[in-house]
Scaffold this motif. Structure first.
Motif: not given
Length: 396
Positions: A71, A73, A257
């Motif tokens: 993800r 992150d 993204n």
């Protein structure tokens, strides 16, 4: 039914609900994670149980980190840091970390992770196509050449090898040779989405935009979530002046993204081309928030303010003042700062900034001419003011 850890495997070798054959166990972790684990009292505290518990804990941590990294992150980095050092230094973990830093455009950090990956497993080829792109961005020509030479000697038929060699030629400003190697990578693995994308970017460099679009579309067919290909499509449409289509493609890349400062910057450029000033400013601000060191986004925001929304000139001046501290040898920044000073009526400061821009302009003749034109404008304005001051008062 509880999963009992001290239950022996099926001695007959027949398939079980958790296996795909007599010698391979493939646990469904989505199901197994919720199953209660029971251990007999006799087995508690034994080295075997402690080892199994530690293994499951490491696997869970790795799975959490991989999920967060998928993800984009960066909290995945803290998750991986909780792993034992011997697990953290493995090639797989360092590959995931290096790829995450690359996706966030943190190239020095990505370089360090990929170097760790190669040290942990010198025979690994997976991930080297990304590693070579990181070296390309950092202009590490020698290291990229050494990596290409090593792969050609040991893994000539790996698709990653052709990507690395292609990036090596790309860094040497030979897009035709680079394209040939990216095409070779595609021949070896027709589902290698990243090879299509790299080939598309080289075709842009060759000004073969229609062929580039085809490569990006083939990359998306291989991997619909390959944001690099959506970015490439947006880049082609932006160069063709189709700003609305470019904005749509960049928006798709951002949706995949949403933590990329670079993608927000290019989306802002496309929106600016569509005369959507407020939306473009919001994207530039988001880009700077994600990466305060993104000088391109800061410059674009300041330029947009000067061109379209002059009520924020103080904000533009603050941005440009920060930019000249970080990149003092960039003439475009000094030139834009001179234009800003001219708009605010400070012609003396404008002349100083234009002179600085001229000093750093190098051999860009068109840019030098635009600076001289601005200086001439200031000089003519000053002469006009002097003539007005010398003129006799009109008779009433």
């Amino acid at each position: 039914m509880p999963l009992v850890m001290n239950t022996p495997l099926n001695p007959s070798g027949a398939s079980t609900p958790y296996s795909t054959g007599p010698s391979r166990i493939a646990l469904n972790f989505d199901v197994a994670a919720d199953l209660p684990v029971t251990v007999s009292d006799a087995a508690k505290g034994t080295p075997l149980v402690a080892s199994i518990t530690s293994t499951f804990k490491c696997l869970t941590t790795i799975a959490q980190g991989v999920q967060l990294a998928s993800r984009f992150d960066d909290s995945a980095l803290q998750v991986f840091r909780t792993l034992p050092e011997c697990i953290f230094r493995t090639a797989f973990v360092q590959h995931v970390i290096g790829k995450l830093h690359y996706d966030l455009a943190h190239y020095p950090e990505s370089l360090a992770a990929f170097q760790e990956m190669c040290a942990a497993d010198p025979e690994r080829t997976e991930g080297l196509e990304i590693y070579s792109t990181v070296l390309w961005h950092l202009k590490r020509e020698t290291e990229l050449g050494m990596l290409a030479k090593s792969l050609l000697a040991n893994h000539r038929l790996a698709p990653e090898t052709s990507c690395v060699v292609g990036n090596c030629f790309s860094l040497q400003k030979d897009p035709m040779a680079a394209t040939r190697f990216f095409e070779r990578s595609i021949q070896i693995d027709p589902r290698f989405a990243y090879a299509y994308t790299l080939c598309g970017h080289e075709l842009i460099a060759c000004d073969e935009l229609d062929k580039a679009v085809l490569k990006f579309l083939m990359a998306i067919e291989a991997d619909p979530l390959h944001y690099n290909a959506w970015y490439g499509l947006g880049l082609v449409k932006y160069r063709q002046g189709s700003y609305k289509a470019a904005a749509q493609h960049f928006a798709r890349a951002v949706s995949i993204n949403p933590r990329s400062s670079v993608l927000y910057c290019f989306a802002g450029m496309a929106l600016s081309g569509c005369n959507m000033t407020l939306e473009a400013m919001a994207h530039y601000e988001r880009s700077i928030k994600l990466d305060p060191k993104n000088n391109m986004a800061a410059f674009k925001l300041a330029n947009l303010i000067i061109e379209k929304d002059r009520k924020y000139l103080n904000m533009a001046e603050e941005i440009l003042s920060g930019l000249v501290q970080r990149v003092p040898n960039e003439p475009q920044i000094w030139f834009l700062l001179g234009r800003l000073k001219l708009l605010t009526g400070d012609r003396k400061a404008a002349l100083v900034h234009f002179t600085w821009a001229l000093d750093h302009s190098g051999k860009d003749l068109s840019f030098v001419k635009s600076i001289i034109d601005q200086i001439d404008t200031i000089a003519e304005s000053d002469d006009s003011d002097d003539n007005d001051g010398d003129a006799p008062p009109s008779s009433s």
